[in-house]
Design a protein around this motif. Sequence first.
Motif, PDB file in Angstrom:
ATOM      1  N   VAL A   1     -34.089  36.574 -12.835  1.00 58.71           N
ATOM      2  CA  VAL A   1     -33.980  35.470 -13.785  1.00 58.71           C
ATOM      3  C   VAL A   1     -32.700  35.642 -14.599  1.00 58.71           C
ATOM      4  N   VAL A   2     -31.903  34.591 -14.625  1.00 57.14           N
ATOM      5  CA  VAL A   2     -30.598  34.616 -15.268  1.00 57.14           C
ATOM      6  C   VAL A   2     -30.616  33.675 -16.459  1.00 57.14           C
ATOM      7  N   SER A   3     -30.123  34.138 -17.622  1.00 54.40           N
ATOM      8  CA  SER A   3     -29.867  33.190 -18.699  1.00 54.40           C
ATOM      9  C   SER A   3     -28.373  33.177 -18.969  1.00 54.40           C
ATOM     10  N   PHE A   4     -27.851  31.990 -19.219  1.00 50.43           N
ATOM     11  CA  PHE A   4     -26.401  31.846 -19.390  1.00 50.43           C
ATOM     12  C   PHE A   4     -26.065  30.662 -20.270  1.00 50.43           C
ATOM     13  N   HIS A   5     -24.927  30.783 -20.947  1.00 49.18           N
ATOM     14  CA  HIS A   5     -24.360  29.652 -21.676  1.00 49.18           C
ATOM     15  C   HIS A   5     -23.326  28.987 -20.789  1.00 49.18           C
TER      16      HIS A   5
ATOM     17  N   PRO B   1     -26.442  26.497 -28.940  1.00 48.52           N
ATOM     18  CA  PRO B   1     -25.996  27.825 -29.395  1.00 48.52           C
ATOM     19  C   PRO B   1     -27.047  28.924 -29.206  1.00 48.52           C
ATOM     20  N   ASP B   2     -28.320  28.610 -29.434  1.00 48.10           N
ATOM     21  CA  ASP B   2     -29.360  29.629 -29.274  1.00 48.10           C
ATOM     22  C   ASP B   2     -30.278  29.330 -28.094  1.00 48.10           C
ATOM     23  N   GLU B   3     -29.852  28.444 -27.220  1.00 45.48           N
ATOM     24  CA  GLU B   3     -30.697  28.041 -26.101  1.00 45.48           C
ATOM     25  C   GLU B   3     -29.955  28.158 -24.782  1.00 45.48           C
ATOM     26  N   PRO B   4     -29.725  29.397 -24.317  1.00 43.36           N
ATOM     27  CA  PRO B   4     -29.085  29.523 -23.007  1.00 43.36           C
ATOM     28  C   PRO B   4     -29.966  28.906 -21.919  1.00 43.36           C
ATOM     29  N   MET B   5     -29.307  28.433 -20.896  1.00 39.42           N
ATOM     30  CA  MET B   5     -30.002  27.900 -19.709  1.00 39.42           C
ATOM     31  C   MET B   5     -30.625  29.079 -18.957  1.00 39.42           C
ATOM     32  N   LEU B   6     -31.809  28.841 -18.387  1.00 38.41           N
ATOM     33  CA  LEU B   6     -32.561  29.893 -17.696  1.00 38.41           C
ATOM     34  C   LEU B   6     -32.885  29.407 -16.286  1.00 38.41           C
ATOM     35  N   TYR B   7     -32.691  30.262 -15.286  1.00 41.09           N
ATOM     36  CA  TYR B   7     -33.114  29.843 -13.932  1.00 41.09           C
ATOM     37  C   TYR B   7     -33.441  31.061 -13.088  1.00 41.09           C
ATOM     38  N   LEU B   8     -34.200  30.834 -12.028  1.00 42.01           N
ATOM     39  CA  LEU B   8     -34.562  31.875 -11.065  1.00 42.01           C
ATOM     40  C   LEU B   8     -33.570  31.803  -9.906  1.00 42.01           C
ATOM     41  N   HIS B   9     -32.790  32.880  -9.724  1.00 41.89           N
ATOM     42  CA  HIS B   9     -31.723  32.859  -8.719  1.00 41.89           C
ATOM     43  C   HIS B   9     -32.299  32.832  -7.302  1.00 41.89           C
ATOM     44  N   GLY B  10     -31.660  32.016  -6.446  1.00 42.68           N
ATOM     45  CA  GLY B  10     -32.037  31.966  -5.030  1.00 42.68           C
ATOM     46  C   GLY B  10     -33.047  30.887  -4.704  1.00 42.68           C
ATOM     47  N   HIS B  11     -33.352  30.008  -5.672  1.00 45.31           N
ATOM     48  CA  HIS B  11     -34.354  28.965  -5.423  1.00 45.31           C
ATOM     49  C   HIS B  11     -33.846  27.573  -5.783  1.00 45.31           C
ATOM     50  N   GLU B  12     -32.524  27.384  -5.764  1.00 47.44           N
ATOM     51  CA  GLU B  12     -31.921  26.071  -6.003  1.00 47.44           C
ATOM     52  C   GLU B  12     -32.318  25.484  -7.353  1.00 47.44           C
TER      53      GLU B  12
ATOM     54  N   GLY C   1     -23.161  25.010  -5.903  1.00 45.31           N
ATOM     55  CA  GLY C   1     -21.870  25.685  -6.094  1.00 45.31           C
ATOM     56  C   GLY C   1     -21.905  26.662  -7.254  1.00 45.31           C
ATOM     57  N   LEU C   2     -22.655  26.303  -8.303  1.00 42.73           N
ATOM     58  CA  LEU C   2     -22.767  27.193  -9.450  1.00 42.73           C
ATOM     59  C   LEU C   2     -23.637  28.399  -9.092  1.00 42.73           C
ATOM     60  N   GLU C   3     -24.719  28.169  -8.357  1.00 48.10           N
ATOM     61  CA  GLU C   3     -25.585  29.283  -7.961  1.00 48.10           C
ATOM     62  C   GLU C   3     -24.804  30.286  -7.103  1.00 48.10           C
ATOM     63  N   ALA C   4     -23.992  29.766  -6.170  1.00 49.62           N
ATOM     64  CA  ALA C   4     -23.184  30.652  -5.312  1.00 49.62           C
ATOM     65  C   ALA C   4     -22.223  31.483  -6.159  1.00 49.62           C
ATOM     66  N   ALA C   5     -21.638  30.866  -7.186  1.00 53.91           N
ATOM     67  CA  ALA C   5     -20.660  31.574  -8.030  1.00 53.91           C
ATOM     68  C   ALA C   5     -21.334  32.619  -8.920  1.00 53.91           C
ATOM     69  N   MET C   6     -22.638  32.502  -9.133  1.00 52.59           N
ATOM     70  CA  MET C   6     -23.386  33.439  -9.972  1.00 52.59           C
ATOM     71  C   MET C   6     -23.693  34.761  -9.258  1.00 52.59           C
ATOM     72  N   SER C   7     -23.800  34.704  -7.935  1.00 51.03           N
ATOM     73  CA  SER C   7     -24.232  35.883  -7.154  1.00 51.03           C
ATOM     74  C   SER C   7     -23.393  37.106  -7.478  1.00 51.03           C
ATOM     75  N   GLY C   8     -24.061  38.220  -7.755  1.00 54.55           N
ATOM     76  CA  GLY C   8     -23.379  39.492  -7.970  1.00 54.55           C
ATOM     77  C   GLY C   8     -22.848  39.708  -9.370  1.00 54.55           C
ATOM     78  N   ARG C   9     -22.915  38.686 -10.235  1.00 54.08           N
ATOM     79  CA  ARG C   9     -22.421  38.848 -11.609  1.00 54.08           C
ATOM     80  C   ARG C   9     -23.446  39.586 -12.459  1.00 54.08           C
ATOM     81  N   ALA C  10     -23.048  39.948 -13.680  1.00 52.31           N
ATOM     82  CA  ALA C  10     -23.934  40.695 -14.574  1.00 52.31           C
ATOM     83  C   ALA C  10     -23.798  40.165 -15.994  1.00 52.31           C
ATOM     84  N   ALA C  11     -24.745  40.567 -16.864  1.00 57.00           N
ATOM     85  CA  ALA C  11     -24.712  40.153 -18.272  1.00 57.00           C
ATOM     86  C   ALA C  11     -23.351  40.485 -18.868  1.00 57.00           C
ATOM     87  N   GLY C  12     -22.811  39.550 -19.666  1.00 50.96           N
ATOM     88  CA  GLY C  12     -21.519  39.748 -20.300  1.00 50.96           C
ATOM     89  C   GLY C  12     -20.368  39.142 -19.518  1.00 50.96           C
TER      90      GLY C  12
END
Length: 160
Positions: free
Chosen positions: A8-12, A28-39, A44-55
């Motif tokens: 599960v990824v949260s991101f601004h 500002p206090d509501e990052p988007m949340l999603y489960l990776h690998g389930h569209e 294109g954004l999901e593909a760019a997220m792969s392998g990244r980390a917090a920060g």
Amino acid sequence: MNIEKDRVVSFHYVLRDAEGAEVERSGPDEPMLYLHGHEGIVPGLEAAMSGRAAGDRFTVTLSAEEGYGPRHADALQRIPMKAVMTRGKLKPGQVIAVNTEHGPRQVTVVKAGKFVVDVDVNHPLAGRALSFEVEIVDVREASAEEKAHRHAHGPGHHHH
Ligand code: ZN
């Protein structure tokens, strides 16, 4: 922890169109949340997220196909006014939320009558190149329940 399937990824984010104009951003206090690998987000954004980390911070530019898909010419639908979730008088060009059997959906008003409204069911961002400026806030393992449901459960907004 890196982003991979069933985490599960949260991101601004700041979403901009091809001209660089801001379209949308996370609260500002509501990052988007999603489960990776389930569209759960555009491909294109999901593909760019792969392998990244917090920060991690990055910007990715997407074609319409990698974003909300192409715009379909034959996407006019007549919807009963009682399915409209947006309150107030409807104006042509306005983006409104309607209830469908697949849950709430954003559509664009073409013509509003008394009992029905003609809408364009293309996603408002379909057919447009977009860029996302992203900052990853957190990456965690999904719970068994989240994996079973194929979506992330955020704090205080579990929806069933
Ligand atoms: Zn659920």
